[in-house]
Scaffold this motif. Sequence first.
Motif, mmCIF file in Angstrom:
data_model
loop_
_atom_site.group_PDB
_atom_site.id
_atom_site.type_symbol
_atom_site.label_atom_id
_atom_site.label_comp_id
_atom_site.label_asym_id
_atom_site.label_seq_id
_atom_site.Cartn_x
_atom_site.Cartn_y
_atom_site.Cartn_z
ATOM 1 N N GLY A 103 29.666 21.624 12.545
ATOM 2 C CA GLY A 103 30.674 22.250 13.386
ATOM 3 C C GLY A 103 31.696 21.238 13.861
ATOM 4 O O GLY A 103 31.342 20.133 14.286
ATOM 5 N N PHE A 105 34.828 20.916 16.518
ATOM 6 C CA PHE A 105 35.444 21.541 17.684
ATOM 7 C C PHE A 105 36.486 20.572 18.251
ATOM 8 O O PHE A 105 36.211 19.382 18.400
ATOM 9 N N SER A 106 37.650 21.083 18.580
ATOM 10 C CA SER A 106 38.710 20.213 19.092
ATOM 11 C C SER A 106 39.428 20.889 20.249
ATOM 12 O O SER A 106 39.414 22.116 20.386
ATOM 13 N N SER A 107 40.052 20.071 21.081
ATOM 14 C CA SER A 107 40.789 20.600 22.230
ATOM 15 C C SER A 107 42.162 21.115 21.828
ATOM 16 O O SER A 107 42.779 21.883 22.570
ATOM 17 N N SER A 154 31.610 25.525 10.617
ATOM 18 C CA SER A 154 32.629 26.160 11.449
ATOM 19 C C SER A 154 33.647 25.129 11.904
ATOM 20 O O SER A 154 33.334 23.950 12.068
ATOM 21 N N SER A 156 36.665 25.035 14.940
ATOM 22 C CA SER A 156 37.246 25.723 16.093
ATOM 23 C C SER A 156 38.293 24.822 16.732
ATOM 24 O O SER A 156 37.954 23.818 17.368
ATOM 25 N N ASP A 157 39.569 25.204 16.556
ATOM 26 C CA ASP A 157 40.661 24.376 17.065
ATOM 27 C C ASP A 157 40.745 24.360 18.585
ATOM 28 O O ASP A 157 41.376 23.468 19.155
ATOM 29 N N ARG A 158 40.157 25.352 19.231
ATOM 30 C CA ARG A 158 40.160 25.394 20.697
ATOM 31 C C ARG A 158 38.734 25.391 21.234
ATOM 32 O O ARG A 158 38.476 25.887 22.329
ATOM 33 N N GLY A 159 37.828 24.818 20.473
ATOM 34 C CA GLY A 159 36.424 24.845 20.864
ATOM 35 C C GLY A 159 36.085 23.922 22.010
ATOM 36 O O GLY A 159 35.087 24.126 22.701
ATOM 37 N N VAL A 160 36.895 22.888 22.223
ATOM 38 C CA VAL A 160 36.678 21.964 23.339
ATOM 39 C C VAL A 160 37.576 22.388 24.497
ATOM 40 O O VAL A 160 38.794 22.509 24.338
ATOM 41 N N VAL A 170 32.032 21.967 25.544
ATOM 42 C CA VAL A 170 32.104 22.693 24.276
ATOM 43 C C VAL A 170 30.814 23.475 24.101
ATOM 44 O O VAL A 170 29.730 22.973 24.379
ATOM 45 N N VAL A 172 28.342 25.149 21.528
ATOM 46 C CA VAL A 172 27.960 25.060 20.119
ATOM 47 C C VAL A 172 27.055 26.242 19.787
ATOM 48 O O VAL A 172 25.933 26.326 20.299
#
Length: 246
Positions: A103, A105-107, A154, A156-160, A170, A172
Motif C-alpha cells: 500500500g 499512501f501520500s498526503s 493500493s 491512495s493519494d490522500r491516504g495520509v 494514515v 491501512v
Amino acid sequence: MRTLIWMLVLGFIALNPGRVSAEVEVVMTNSDPVVAVHSNFRGQAVTLFGTVETPPPEGQSYSVVVVVQGPSSDWVVREKTRQFGLVLNAQSATYERVPSYYGIFSSSPLEQLGLSGLSVFDPTALAKSLREDVFAPDFDGELVRLMQARGRFSVSDRGVVMLSSTAFSVRVPIASNATNGLYLARAFVYAGGERVADSTTRFTVRTQGFERYVADVARSNPPLYGLVTILIALGTGWLGGVLFRR
C-alpha cells in the motif's frame, strides 16, 4: 538479482539524490500491534500515527508518503487462451518475493510531490523488478491488476491525513484474506522537494483461536491434517445419513 536490488532500494531508501537531514526526526507508531484474525474476521483498518519532531522550515510544509509492505511469496501469472472450445494455459511469468500487501499512501498526489517516477512508489515498477522472466513485460500490469482486485495492492493519494504541520495519520485497510505475518510500514517526510526524514513501524497479522491451531497442524503435519479432514468428512456424511434416514 533484481529482487536483491529491489530489497536494497527499499531498505536503504535511495529515493532521490538529496541526503536525509540529521536535524529532522520523525516518530511513528500504530494503533494495533497485532491484528487478530478469527473465523468471523471481515477486515480491519490499522491506524498509523506519526509526528515530525522539528517544525517545517519557514515558508514550507511537510509532505508524507507511507509505504506498507506485507509478507512475500512467489507468484506465477498465466495467460488463458481458448482453443477448440477449451480454456487452456498459454504463456506465463514468474515473480519472486511478491509482497502479499503493498500500500502506498501520500498526503498529496505523488505527481505534485515529484515522486511518481520513483519505483518504490509505483506498483508496476515493483512488479517489473520482481519478474524472473526477462521477456514477459506484458504480465507486470496484469499482476498489479490481480493484486488490486484482491485488495492487496493500493495507491491512495490522500491516504495520509496531516493533523497539524508536524503530525499525521494514515488508515491501512487489512482485507479479510490478509496473509499472516509481519507488516512493515515506513514513512518518508519531504520538505521543499527533498526527503528530510523517515521512520519505520511494524504490526503483525495473526490467526487466533482454533483456526490458528488448524493452520499450524496443516503446515507442520500435512498427512495428519489430511487424514483428520477425511475422517471428519466421512463422519459428517454418516451422521447426515442417520439423521435423515427415512
